[in-house]
Design an enzyme around this catalytic site. Sequence first.
Site, PDB file in Angstrom:
ATOM      1  N   LYS A  10       0.863  -1.193   0.000  1.00  0.00           N
ATOM      2  CA  LYS A  10       0.000   0.000   0.000  1.00  0.00           C
ATOM      3  C   LYS A  10       0.896   1.238   0.000  1.00  0.00           C
ATOM      4  O   LYS A  10       1.795   1.352   0.833  1.00  0.00           O
ATOM      5  CB  LYS A  10      -0.886   0.015   1.245  1.00  0.00           C
ATOM      6  N   PRO A  91       9.158  -5.717   3.407  1.00  0.00           N
ATOM      7  CA  PRO A  91       9.750  -5.453   4.722  1.00  0.00           C
ATOM      8  C   PRO A  91       8.679  -5.086   5.741  1.00  0.00           C
ATOM      9  O   PRO A  91       7.644  -4.513   5.402  1.00  0.00           O
ATOM     10  CB  PRO A  91      10.694  -4.268   4.451  1.00  0.00           C
ATOM     11  N   ALA A  93       7.082  -3.271   9.249  1.00  0.00           N
ATOM     12  CA  ALA A  93       7.125  -1.947   9.898  1.00  0.00           C
ATOM     13  C   ALA A  93       7.752  -0.921   8.967  1.00  0.00           C
ATOM     14  O   ALA A  93       8.659  -0.173   9.351  1.00  0.00           O
ATOM     15  CB  ALA A  93       7.890  -2.019  11.221  1.00  0.00           C
ATOM     16  N   GLY A  95       5.852   1.208   6.547  1.00  0.00           N
ATOM     17  CA  GLY A  95       5.030   2.275   5.992  1.00  0.00           C
ATOM     18  C   GLY A  95       4.328   1.928   4.701  1.00  0.00           C
ATOM     19  O   GLY A  95       3.800   2.814   4.022  1.00  0.00           O
ATOM     20  N   ILE A  96       4.290   0.619   4.355  1.00  0.00           N
ATOM     21  CA  ILE A  96       3.604   0.202   3.131  1.00  0.00           C
ATOM     22  C   ILE A  96       2.536  -0.851   3.431  1.00  0.00           C
ATOM     23  O   ILE A  96       2.107  -1.579   2.540  1.00  0.00           O
ATOM     24  CB  ILE A  96       4.597  -0.313   2.058  1.00  0.00           C
ATOM     25  N   SER A 100      -0.977  -5.266   7.369  1.00  0.00           N
ATOM     26  CA  SER A 100      -2.398  -4.991   7.122  1.00  0.00           C
ATOM     27  C   SER A 100      -2.862  -5.640   5.826  1.00  0.00           C
ATOM     28  O   SER A 100      -3.962  -6.189   5.748  1.00  0.00           O
ATOM     29  CB  SER A 100      -2.643  -3.482   7.063  1.00  0.00           C
ATOM     30  N   SER A 101      -2.023  -5.578   4.788  1.00  0.00           N
ATOM     31  CA  SER A 101      -2.371  -6.191   3.517  1.00  0.00           C
ATOM     32  C   SER A 101      -2.423  -7.709   3.645  1.00  0.00           C
ATOM     33  O   SER A 101      -3.279  -8.373   3.054  1.00  0.00           O
ATOM     34  CB  SER A 101      -1.376  -5.771   2.432  1.00  0.00           C
ATOM     35  N   ASP A 130      -5.288   0.453   8.564  1.00  0.00           N
ATOM     36  CA  ASP A 130      -5.005   0.213   7.146  1.00  0.00           C
ATOM     37  C   ASP A 130      -5.705  -1.026   6.584  1.00  0.00           C
ATOM     38  O   ASP A 130      -5.704  -1.227   5.366  1.00  0.00           O
ATOM     39  CB  ASP A 130      -3.493   0.066   6.924  1.00  0.00           C
TER      40      ASP A 130
END
Length: 279
Positions: A10, A91, A93, A95-96, A100-101, A130
């Site tokens: 994301k 990776p 933790a 920020g993508i 959550s995905s 997210d």
Amino acid sequence: MTVEAFAPAKINLTLHVTGQRADGYHLLDSLVVFADIGDRLTLERAEELSLSVSGPRAGGVPVDGRNLVLKAAALFGPGQGARVRLDKRLPAAAGIGGGSSDAAAALRGLAALWGRDLPGPEAVLSLGADVPVCLAPGPVRMRGVGEEILPAPALPEFGLLLVNPGVEVPTPAVFKGLVRKNNAPLPELPGWASAADLADWLAGQRNDLEPPARAEAPVIDAVLAAIAATPGCLLARMSGSGATCFGIYADRAAAERAAALLRETRPDWWAEAGAQYSL
């Protein structure tokens, strides 16, 4: 029966922090896209529920109840089993939205495997802000604490480069470092004719978490500078709360050339090229 589910990265093309609720949750306004770079889940029917993790980013990923995949499965209630295999390539933790995905992909996959409806919006949101936006990956505008998901205008085709320097940035520390928490929201989304048009518009927007993240992890400065210096880069910005940064290019081929260059000059960084992904 076997079900496969893709968990795409994301990307917050913009992330405006517009307020904070009394319960401490921050209000966001973000233009979100997904990349065809991500993790993969394979789910099979079994007597009990289990999770195994493999892949180049499997190290340190829990396989017990701390993992969001198993927390997602618990939303369906007891009584059904599945063997879930997670091929971890994003990776953690970073920020993508990797975890959550993964959780959203598990929800989709288990619903198909078990012939069940997806859990309700409030239950999904309980897994994290997210997760709802990751349930149906595609370009959207996400507002509130993650519960308000609005369609975005059609985005032009463009190439994406994702780069992570291998540093985890604690999200609470980034939010704590915000100078202001009542920043302006996004303007009306105009629609864009080309990748360059989109990049020009994005340059006038922000990721409000980028300055405190850069203070927390100064290597982000080097990542952004390295992306911006690659041939054909139209925009370099951090995604989410970091430390992954992205570059926008006219097409996938240009992004792949940039990724190859960074793998050569910075082999200690994770660099992957791709394009937009929609379910």
